[in-house]
Write a protein that holds these residues in place. Structure first.
Motif, mmCIF file in Angstrom:
data_model
loop_
_atom_site.group_PDB
_atom_site.id
_atom_site.type_symbol
_atom_site.label_atom_id
_atom_site.label_comp_id
_atom_site.label_asym_id
_atom_site.label_seq_id
_atom_site.Cartn_x
_atom_site.Cartn_y
_atom_site.Cartn_z
ATOM 1 N N ALA A 99 0.824 -1.210 0.000
ATOM 2 C CA ALA A 99 0.000 0.000 0.000
ATOM 3 C C ALA A 99 0.858 1.261 0.000
ATOM 4 C CB ALA A 99 -0.935 -0.004 1.205
ATOM 5 N N TYR B 33 -5.548 0.204 2.156
ATOM 6 C CA TYR B 33 -5.600 0.811 3.490
ATOM 7 C C TYR B 33 -6.839 0.363 4.256
ATOM 8 C CZ TYR B 33 -1.649 4.034 2.760
ATOM 9 O OH TYR B 33 -0.401 4.578 2.565
ATOM 10 N N VAL C 224 -4.795 2.066 -3.535
ATOM 11 C CA VAL C 224 -4.193 2.295 -2.214
ATOM 12 C C VAL C 224 -5.272 2.423 -1.143
ATOM 13 C CG1 VAL C 224 -2.854 3.934 -0.819
ATOM 14 C CG2 VAL C 224 -2.091 3.347 -3.130
ATOM 15 N N LEU D 19 2.791 1.836 -3.331
ATOM 16 C CA LEU D 19 1.886 2.373 -4.346
ATOM 17 C C LEU D 19 1.466 3.800 -4.031
ATOM 18 C CD1 LEU D 19 -0.395 -0.732 -5.071
ATOM 19 C CD2 LEU D 19 1.589 0.079 -6.359
ATOM 20 N N HIS D 20 1.313 4.110 -2.741
ATOM 21 C CA HIS D 20 0.962 5.462 -2.295
ATOM 22 C C HIS D 20 1.994 6.465 -2.812
ATOM 23 C CE1 HIS D 20 -0.483 8.201 1.180
ATOM 24 N NE2 HIS D 20 0.393 8.886 0.494
#
Length: 288
Positions: A75, A164, A160, A78-79
């Protein structure tokens, strides 16, 4: 009101971290952008653990950690990849979709059902996502919808937000089986060391690049460390739903950063869209 101020601080620090990285580290690769903040926050977390009383760990702590850790890794990578490739004001607001995925995972894993407020919140967020790209309306009614997926950072940030949502479920398990501060410091200590080892070991990131600007690195590390503290103290003082709702205001701060620091265009629509999306997130978090 202490919890509110701490939650607002966490939102501000989250947006500040994204702006800081885009301003000072946009020249590095997305892989290195993802690892730098957590390489430098790791020493802060380890030091904090040394002065922290270790709580009694529940039986589900390590099983949860075994999947929360790699999921968080994906995550966060990719964020930062999303903010590396696209404007802040059109990527960060899509984190407001997180409550939708929390509702979906909650229904799947916990048997929770949608309320009317939850449905209203979902509609608000979808509407906000449309308004966010209203400057594409010249391409027709479906223009803003197509623009979400034409802008790679926006589409990536949607993924993302989904990740999350899953991480939040796992994070709650970690906290229940330890304590808020211990869970956070343990997770991010392990995360920083593991991510650095994997990316440097596979050649995706250069240790020389990561350590080339230590002053700036420790600056972003301190920013994330403060966010972790604010987040976990706030969540220990009030219901998690209230805290998460306020932290979604990070999208608004990111739009303002995009306007003030990076002179991004289309801010009027993006700010209006962000406000609508945030209202939806608040609606879901508080009343769904």
């Amino acid at each position: 009101m202490v919890w509110f101020l701490l939650s607002l601080a966490a939102a501000f620090l989250m947006a500040t971290t994204a702006a800081y990285m885009k301003r000072f580290f946009s020249d590095v690769s997305p892989w290195e952008m993802a690892v730098i903040p957590f390489f430098y926050v790791t020493p802060f977390c380890i030091i904090a653990l040394c002065f922290m009383e270790i709580p009694k760990l529940g039986s589900e702590f390590f099983p949860a950690l075994s999947w929360v850790l790699p999921l968080t890794m994906v995550a966060i990578i990719l964020h930062f990849r999303a903010i590396h490739m696209s404007p802040l004001s059109v990527t960060m607001p899509f984190l407001s979709f997180t409550p939708i995925f929390v509702i979906l995972t909650g229904r799947l894993l916990l048997g929770e059902t949608l309320s009317s407020s939850g449905i209203i919140g979902i509609l608000l967020i979808v509407t906000g996502g449309y308004v966010l790209n209203l400057d594409s309306a010249k391409d027709g009614f479906s223009g803003p919808i197509r623009a979400i997926f034409k802008e790679p950072g926006s589409a990536l940030m949607l993924l993302v937000a989904a990740l999350y949502g899953l991480c939040s479920v796992g994070g709650k398990i970690l906290i229940i089986n330890s304590s808020p501060m211990f869970a956070a410091m343990s997770l991010f200590s392990a995360y920083g060391m593991l991510l650095t080892t994997i990316l440097v070991g596979t050649g995706k990131a250069s240790l020389r690049t990561i350590t080339s600007r230590p002053a700036l690195g420790f600056g972003v590390g301190l920013c994330i460390f403060m966010e972790i503290i604010c987040h976990n103290i706030a969540i220990s003082l009030v219901a998690a739903a209230y805290m998460v709702a306020i932290k979604r205001l990070a999208g608004i701060f990111s739009v303002l950063y995009g306007w003030l620091l990076f002179h991004e265009h289309g801010i009027r629509y993006r700010l209006i869209g962000t406000l609508i999306m945030t209202a939806g997130a608040v609606c879901i978090a508080l009343w769904a």
